[in-house]
Design an enzyme around this catalytic site. Structure first.
Site, short mmCIF file in Angstrom:
data_model
loop_
_atom_site.label_atom_id
_atom_site.label_comp_id
_atom_site.label_asym_id
_atom_site.label_seq_id
_atom_site.Cartn_x
_atom_site.Cartn_y
_atom_site.Cartn_z
N ASP A 45 9.56 -6.67 6.57
CA ASP A 45 8.36 -7.54 6.16
C ASP A 45 8.79 -8.47 4.84
O ASP A 45 8.39 -9.54 4.57
CB ASP A 45 7.30 -6.82 5.88
CG ASP A 45 6.51 -6.33 7.10
OD1 ASP A 45 6.58 -7.12 8.09
OD2 ASP A 45 5.94 -5.31 7.16
N GLY A 46 9.43 -7.73 4.06
CA GLY A 46 9.99 -8.64 2.72
C GLY A 46 10.95 -9.68 3.05
O GLY A 46 10.78 -10.66 2.49
N ASN A 122 0.95 -12.53 1.23
CA ASN A 122 0.59 -11.00 0.68
C ASN A 122 -0.46 -11.23 -0.34
O ASN A 122 -1.45 -10.56 -0.16
CB ASN A 122 1.71 -10.14 0.35
CG ASN A 122 2.28 -9.41 1.51
OD1 ASN A 122 1.94 -9.27 2.53
ND2 ASN A 122 3.39 -8.47 1.49
N GLU A 123 0.10 -11.58 -1.58
CA GLU A 123 -0.92 -11.10 -2.76
C GLU A 123 -0.25 -11.92 -3.87
O GLU A 123 0.89 -12.35 -3.88
CB GLU A 123 -1.04 -9.72 -3.11
CG GLU A 123 -0.07 -9.01 -3.67
CD GLU A 123 0.94 -8.71 -3.09
OE1 GLU A 123 1.97 -9.39 -3.26
OE2 GLU A 123 0.92 -8.01 -2.15
N ARG A 149 -10.81 -5.41 -18.31
CA ARG A 149 -9.92 -4.74 -18.94
C ARG A 149 -9.17 -3.72 -18.37
O ARG A 149 -9.61 -2.83 -17.78
CB ARG A 149 -10.35 -4.06 -20.25
CG ARG A 149 -11.06 -4.91 -21.40
CD ARG A 149 -11.58 -4.17 -22.54
NE ARG A 149 -11.97 -5.07 -23.60
CZ ARG A 149 -13.08 -5.85 -23.58
NH1 ARG A 149 -13.83 -5.61 -22.71
NH2 ARG A 149 -13.35 -6.28 -24.75
N ASP A 151 -4.83 -3.09 -16.61
CA ASP A 151 -3.38 -3.33 -16.41
C ASP A 151 -3.28 -4.92 -15.54
O ASP A 151 -2.49 -5.43 -15.80
CB ASP A 151 -2.78 -2.31 -15.13
CG ASP A 151 -2.25 -0.99 -16.11
OD1 ASP A 151 -2.61 -1.11 -17.38
OD2 ASP A 151 -1.86 -0.03 -15.42
N ALA A 186 -5.81 -0.71 -12.49
CA ALA A 186 -6.24 0.34 -13.63
C ALA A 186 -7.15 -0.25 -14.46
O ALA A 186 -6.55 -0.45 -15.63
CB ALA A 186 -4.82 0.92 -14.06
P1 NAP Z 1 9.73 -4.18 -2.00
O1 NAP Z 1 9.25 -3.43 -3.04
O2 NAP Z 1 11.19 -4.05 -1.64
O3 NAP Z 1 9.10 -3.73 -0.66
C1 NAP Z 1 7.61 -3.33 -0.78
C2 NAP Z 1 7.30 -2.46 0.66
O4 NAP Z 1 6.09 -3.41 0.92
C3 NAP Z 1 8.24 -2.52 1.83
O5 NAP Z 1 8.20 -1.42 2.57
C4 NAP Z 1 7.73 -4.08 2.77
O6 NAP Z 1 8.06 -3.35 4.00
C5 NAP Z 1 6.40 -3.55 2.55
N1 NAP Z 1 5.41 -4.89 2.90
C6 NAP Z 1 5.55 -6.02 2.49
N2 NAP Z 1 4.58 -6.64 3.14
C7 NAP Z 1 3.71 -5.79 3.62
C8 NAP Z 1 2.36 -6.03 4.44
N3 NAP Z 1 2.06 -7.04 4.42
N4 NAP Z 1 1.92 -4.95 4.78
C9 NAP Z 1 2.58 -3.53 4.76
N5 NAP Z 1 3.59 -3.38 4.03
C10 NAP Z 1 4.33 -4.62 3.67
O7 NAP Z 1 9.35 -5.55 -2.03
P2 NAP Z 1 9.41 -6.87 -1.22
O8 NAP Z 1 10.14 -6.45 0.13
O9 NAP Z 1 10.11 -7.97 -2.22
O10 NAP Z 1 7.99 -7.23 -0.96
C11 NAP Z 1 7.07 -7.69 -1.78
C12 NAP Z 1 5.87 -6.85 -1.58
O11 NAP Z 1 5.90 -5.42 -2.01
C13 NAP Z 1 4.59 -7.28 -2.40
O12 NAP Z 1 4.21 -8.44 -1.73
C14 NAP Z 1 3.73 -6.17 -2.43
O13 NAP Z 1 2.77 -6.44 -1.46
C15 NAP Z 1 4.66 -5.18 -2.17
N6 NAP Z 1 4.49 -3.97 -3.20
C16 NAP Z 1 3.71 -3.05 -3.03
C17 NAP Z 1 3.50 -2.22 -4.18
C18 NAP Z 1 2.87 -0.95 -3.90
O14 NAP Z 1 2.43 -0.65 -2.70
N7 NAP Z 1 2.58 0.03 -4.88
C19 NAP Z 1 3.97 -2.45 -5.37
C20 NAP Z 1 4.50 -3.67 -5.63
C21 NAP Z 1 4.65 -4.27 -4.63
P3 NAP Z 1 9.43 -3.64 4.59
O15 NAP Z 1 10.27 -2.52 4.27
O16 NAP Z 1 9.36 -3.95 5.96
O17 NAP Z 1 10.18 -5.21 3.94
#
Ligand code: NAP
EC number: 2.7.1.23
Length: 269
Positions: A45-46, A122-123, A149, A151, A186
């Site tokens: 997804d990334g 995504n967000e 107030r 994070d 938070a």
């Molecule tokens: P990453 O930290 O390498 O991966 C974040 C994880 O989120 C990966 O497992 C990715 O899936 C999954 N993901 C991405 N879009 C998704 C969706 N729409 N629904 C379900 N899972 C999803 O970061 P990245 O690959 O650059 O992705 C950035 C995304 O990380 C941000 O958009 C944010 O949503 C997410 N993120 C999540 C958290 C958390 O859950 N605590 C914290 C920070 C960021 P794949 O393995 O298939 O790539």
């Protein structure tokens, strides 16, 4: 049809990409990295998030499809062993287009600098630069709602509701709903400081304006990209006019993707 393939860059994704490109040879398909009509993302997804931002300037003309080299994903819903079949389907050229909502983000500055415009699949999140407490006024549709107030704040799309938003306790929203969701990261809640504490789902005709109270340097993350903004006056979030278009060759309902990702994909049963 003009196509491009974007790979995560690891060995497995690169070899699937090469195999797909070989299959495309001697067909009507033309590789075009500038103006593709279809973009195939190979990775996770990334990887699809990166492909989306690479072609976000031509969303009305480009459709996306993803092959997942890990487990099944939300945007990347074809598996490596299905990639030959996917290419046959793409060459046949018969597919439905489904559209998902995006977030339009405008960062307004206190100085003369023009507002900066962004789009998220995504967000978008808002935090301070040094992880100190963000204090910010939240307005909904032009009316003050609360002083936050904590994070930070996260504003997600329906298709992004399964990503960071889910980890923050937000609801999962079906992507056919044109909405954005505001979740707290938070928040401080006690007798002195109070926020609503629940995620808010806003329809397309409502917008959310967040105005930092003390801090002027704000970190925004838009999908996978984090940026530092100086002298921020406010940030506005709303459902974007643009949508992402996915090429859909077979049904794979959103709730089934939720079930297979978070409950069971049948392999452990
Ligand atoms: P990453 O930290 O390498 O991966 C974040 C994880 O989120 C990966 O497992 C990715 O899936 C999954 N993901 C991405 N879009 C998704 C969706 N729409 N629904 C379900 N899972 C999803 O970061 P990245 O690959 O650059 O992705 C950035 C995304 O990380 C941000 O958009 C944010 O949503 C997410 N993120 C999540 C958290 C958390 O859950 N605590 C914290 C920070 C960021 P794949 O393995 O298939 O790539």
């Amino acid at each position: 049809m003009r196509y491009n393939i974007v790979s995560k860059g690891d060995h497995k994704s690169n070899s699937i990409k090469e195999n797909m490109e070989t299959q495309m040879q001697n067909t009507e398909m033309i590789k075009d990295t500038e103006t593709p009509e279809i973009v195939i993302s190979v990775g996770g997804d990334g990887t699809l998030l990166e492909a989306f931002h690479k072609y976000s300037y031509r969303l009305a003309e480009t459709a996306f499809v993803g092959v997942h080299t890990g487990h099944l994903g939300f945007y990347a819903d074809w598996l490596p062993h299905e990639s030959d079949k996917l290419i046959e389907e793409i060459i046949d050229g018969e597919y439905d287009v489904i559209k998902y909502p995006l977030i339009d983000i405008t960062v307004n500055y206190n100085d003369e600098k023009n507002p900066s415009q962004h789009i998220a699949l995504n967000e978008a999140t808002m935090k301070t630069e040094d992880n100190t407490t963000l204090v910010a006024d939240v307005s909904l549709r032009g009316k003050h709602f609360e002083r936050f107030r904590g994070d930070g704040l996260c504003i997600s799309t329906p298709s992004g509701s399964t990503a960071y938003n889910k980890a923050l306790g937000g609801a999962l929203i079906h992507p056919s709903l044109r909405a954005i969701q505001l979740t707290e990261i938070a928040s401080i809640n006690n007798r002195v400081f109070r926020t609503v504490g629940s995620p808010l789902v806003l329809p397309a005709h409502h917008y959310c304006l967040i105005t930092p109270v003390d801090q002027r340097t704000i970190m925004t993350s838009i999908d996978h990209v984090t940026t530092k903004h100086h002298n921020v006056k406010s940030i506005e979030y709303k459902v974007a006019k643009e949508e992402i278009r996915f090429a859909r060759f077979r049904p794979f309902p959103f709730w089934k993707r939720v079930h297979d990702s978070f409950i069971s994909d049948g392999r452990d049963d």
